[in-house]
Design a protein around this motif. Structure first.
Motif, PDB file in Angstrom:
ATOM      1  N   ARG A  29       0.737  -1.263   0.054  1.00  0.00           N
ATOM      2  CA  ARG A  29       0.060  -0.087  -0.111  1.00  0.00           C
ATOM      3  C   ARG A  29       0.781   1.290   0.059  1.00  0.00           C
ATOM      4  O   ARG A  29       0.223   2.364  -0.587  1.00  0.00           O
ATOM      5  CB  ARG A  29      -0.913   0.110   1.214  1.00  0.00           C
ATOM      6  CG  ARG A  29      -2.117  -0.842   1.153  1.00  0.00           C
ATOM      7  CD  ARG A  29      -3.067  -0.778   2.443  1.00  0.00           C
ATOM      8  NE  ARG A  29      -4.355  -1.636   2.275  1.00  0.00           N
ATOM      9  CZ  ARG A  29      -5.376  -1.325   1.851  1.00  0.00           C
ATOM     10  NH1 ARG A  29      -5.430  -0.048   1.233  1.00  0.00           N
ATOM     11  NH2 ARG A  29      -6.122  -2.093   1.537  1.00  0.00           N
ATOM     12  N   PRO A  67      -6.482 -13.516  -3.937  1.00  0.00           N
ATOM     13  CA  PRO A  67      -7.674 -12.633  -3.241  1.00  0.00           C
ATOM     14  C   PRO A  67      -7.190 -11.980  -2.147  1.00  0.00           C
ATOM     15  O   PRO A  67      -7.656 -10.824  -1.642  1.00  0.00           O
ATOM     16  CB  PRO A  67      -8.632 -13.502  -3.279  1.00  0.00           C
ATOM     17  CG  PRO A  67      -8.278 -14.699  -4.266  1.00  0.00           C
ATOM     18  CD  PRO A  67      -7.005 -14.723  -4.099  1.00  0.00           C
ATOM     19  N   GLN A  68      -6.941 -12.851  -1.070  1.00  0.00           N
ATOM     20  CA  GLN A  68      -6.056 -12.136   0.234  1.00  0.00           C
ATOM     21  C   GLN A  68      -5.023 -11.013  -0.017  1.00  0.00           C
ATOM     22  O   GLN A  68      -5.081 -10.335   0.792  1.00  0.00           O
ATOM     23  CB  GLN A  68      -5.842 -13.283   1.094  1.00  0.00           C
ATOM     24  CG  GLN A  68      -6.805 -14.365   1.428  1.00  0.00           C
ATOM     25  CD  GLN A  68      -6.343 -15.507   2.445  1.00  0.00           C
ATOM     26  OE1 GLN A  68      -5.808 -15.195   3.517  1.00  0.00           O
ATOM     27  NE2 GLN A  68      -6.175 -16.809   1.891  1.00  0.00           N
ATOM     28  N   ASP A  77      -6.862  -7.970  -1.501  1.00  0.00           N
ATOM     29  CA  ASP A  77      -7.524  -7.272  -0.295  1.00  0.00           C
ATOM     30  C   ASP A  77      -6.662  -6.644   0.775  1.00  0.00           C
ATOM     31  O   ASP A  77      -7.138  -5.542   1.023  1.00  0.00           O
ATOM     32  CB  ASP A  77      -8.437  -8.229   0.383  1.00  0.00           C
ATOM     33  CG  ASP A  77      -9.302  -7.614   1.368  1.00  0.00           C
ATOM     34  OD1 ASP A  77     -10.227  -6.698   0.857  1.00  0.00           O
ATOM     35  OD2 ASP A  77      -9.322  -7.903   2.505  1.00  0.00           O
ATOM     36  N   GLY A 133      -5.086  -3.413  -1.206  1.00  0.00           N
ATOM     37  CA  GLY A 133      -5.811  -2.329  -1.599  1.00  0.00           C
ATOM     38  C   GLY A 133      -5.965  -2.397  -3.214  1.00  0.00           C
ATOM     39  O   GLY A 133      -6.066  -1.252  -3.999  1.00  0.00           O
ATOM     40  N   GLU A 188      -7.809  -4.507  -6.988  1.00  0.00           N
ATOM     41  CA  GLU A 188      -8.911  -5.100  -7.213  1.00  0.00           C
ATOM     42  C   GLU A 188      -8.805  -5.862  -8.554  1.00  0.00           C
ATOM     43  O   GLU A 188      -7.873  -5.581  -9.431  1.00  0.00           O
ATOM     44  CB  GLU A 188     -10.025  -4.177  -7.698  1.00  0.00           C
ATOM     45  CG  GLU A 188     -11.329  -4.699  -8.216  1.00  0.00           C
ATOM     46  CD  GLU A 188     -12.365  -3.786  -8.567  1.00  0.00           C
ATOM     47  OE1 GLU A 188     -13.549  -4.236  -9.136  1.00  0.00           O
ATOM     48  OE2 GLU A 188     -11.950  -2.533  -8.453  1.00  0.00           O
ATOM     49  N   HIS A 189      -8.982  -7.257  -8.298  1.00  0.00           N
ATOM     50  CA  HIS A 189      -8.848  -8.208  -9.244  1.00  0.00           C
ATOM     51  C   HIS A 189      -9.169  -7.800 -10.747  1.00  0.00           C
ATOM     52  O   HIS A 189     -10.527  -7.418 -10.882  1.00  0.00           O
ATOM     53  CB  HIS A 189      -9.214  -9.589  -9.112  1.00  0.00           C
ATOM     54  CG  HIS A 189      -9.050 -10.628 -10.146  1.00  0.00           C
ATOM     55  ND1 HIS A 189      -9.815 -10.757 -11.185  1.00  0.00           N
ATOM     56  CD2 HIS A 189      -7.764 -11.386 -10.276  1.00  0.00           C
ATOM     57  CE1 HIS A 189      -9.429 -12.040 -11.954  1.00  0.00           C
ATOM     58  NE2 HIS A 189      -8.356 -12.179 -11.462  1.00  0.00           N
ATOM     59  N   ARG A 237      -5.604  -0.491  -8.830  1.00  0.00           N
ATOM     60  CA  ARG A 237      -5.894   0.454  -7.613  1.00  0.00           C
ATOM     61  C   ARG A 237      -6.249   1.883  -8.234  1.00  0.00           C
ATOM     62  O   ARG A 237      -5.560   2.432  -8.965  1.00  0.00           O
ATOM     63  CB  ARG A 237      -4.664   0.566  -6.810  1.00  0.00           C
ATOM     64  CG  ARG A 237      -4.952   1.586  -5.652  1.00  0.00           C
ATOM     65  CD  ARG A 237      -3.723   1.736  -4.612  1.00  0.00           C
ATOM     66  NE  ARG A 237      -3.875   2.450  -3.397  1.00  0.00           N
ATOM     67  CZ  ARG A 237      -3.122   2.526  -2.486  1.00  0.00           C
ATOM     68  NH1 ARG A 237      -1.872   2.067  -2.568  1.00  0.00           N
ATOM     69  NH2 ARG A 237      -3.229   3.447  -1.616  1.00  0.00           N
TER      70      ARG A 237
END
Length: 284
Positions: free
Chosen positions: A153, A175-176, A179, A182, A184-185, A214
């Protein structure tokens, strides 16, 4: 019929050293008395002859030597690997573990760089359970909790792209990470390899890149004609193809930052650098 004589790997190594020492002593004696003799074998020739005599390759003899020398230099740290090698008769597993342990010392000296980047590339040193010790990675591995805690981040600009390399064994962990970091797939790029690879259950011949964003940053125009499957050539263990970096340059935006960089690239900042020496030590 007598059973064949077998030797522990460390015994083969000692025999190789003894053979080399005998040949060198014989050569010195001949030179001292003005006599000619056959060419003295070099270390590589000796290892190949020792290996051929006992049914293993010279490369395997070389691996045995690495483990033996490490155990002598640091018995507490590497002695168990020598014991494992002699007990099991297996060479590749202890040798791979040795390289991994040696690389850990380098990794422990690294610190994250300061700065923000519009495009980030990560190829984490996953601690997979899908490959054996003998066929495993020869570099320091990283627990998932440590990968999750990386300061991504802080490195990412508000509008940024992320390219995250995952294996077939670790793809569901992505996915973890997205998340926590910060992002998005958006899609998956797949590297289809020409040769079969490692694997406990099935033999891997593909590797994947999770592309995530992002903020609101779109890809550059060349991405509109870029496929998601790629037949890139395969290099050394865990080395990523140059064509992948060409894709990143064409489809995303500088400045580029790369974690766990294995090949220096002038336009990709290595996000982990050796810690600076203390002022007194640096002045010496």
């Amino acid at each position: 019929m007598k059973a064949p004589v077998t030797f522990r790997p460390s015994e083969l190594y000692r025999m190789g050293l003894a053979l080399l020492a005998d040949e060198q002593a014989d050569a010195r004696d001949r030179m001292a008395h003005g006599r000619k003799g056959r060419k003295v074998s070099g270390p590589s020739e000796v290892r190949d002859r020792i290996g051929a005599r006992f049914g293993i390759s010279g490369r395997q003899v070389d691996k045995i030597g690495h483990v033996c020398r490490a155990a002598v230099a640091d018995p507490a740290r590497f002695g168990p690997l020598l014991e494992e090698m002699d007990r099991t008769g297996k060479i590749n597993g202890p040798y791979t573990k040795l390289l991994r342990l040696q690389d850990e010392a380098r990794v422990l000296s690294l610190v994250p760089v300061q700065g923000r980047f519009r495009t980030l590339v990560f190829d984490p040193p996953w601690a997979e359970d899908n490959i054996s010790d003998a066929a495993g990675h020869d570099y320091a591995l990283m627990p998932f909790t440590d990968i999750l805690a990386m300061p991504v981040r802080d490195w990412a600009e508000d509008d940024a792209h992320l390219y995250l390399w995952v294996t077939n064994n670790t793809i569901l962990l992505a996915p973890q990470l997205l998340d926590a970091w910060g992002f998005e797939h958006k899609t998956v790029l797949t590297w289809t390899k020409p040769d079969i690879g490692f694997g406990r259950y099935f033999r891997n011949s593909t590797e994947h890149v999770i592309f995530a964003t992002r903020g609101t940053l779109r890809t550059r125009p060349p991405a509109r004609s870029t496929r998601t499957d790629h037949d890139w050539p395969v290099g050394a263990n865990s080395e990523k193809p140059d064509a992948f970096y060409d894709l990143v340059r064409a489809c995303s935006y500088p400045p580029f930052g790369e974690g766990f960089q294995r090949t220096p690239r002038p336009d990709f900042v290595n996000l982990y650098q050796p810690a600076p020496l203390p002022a007194l030590q640096a002045a010496e």
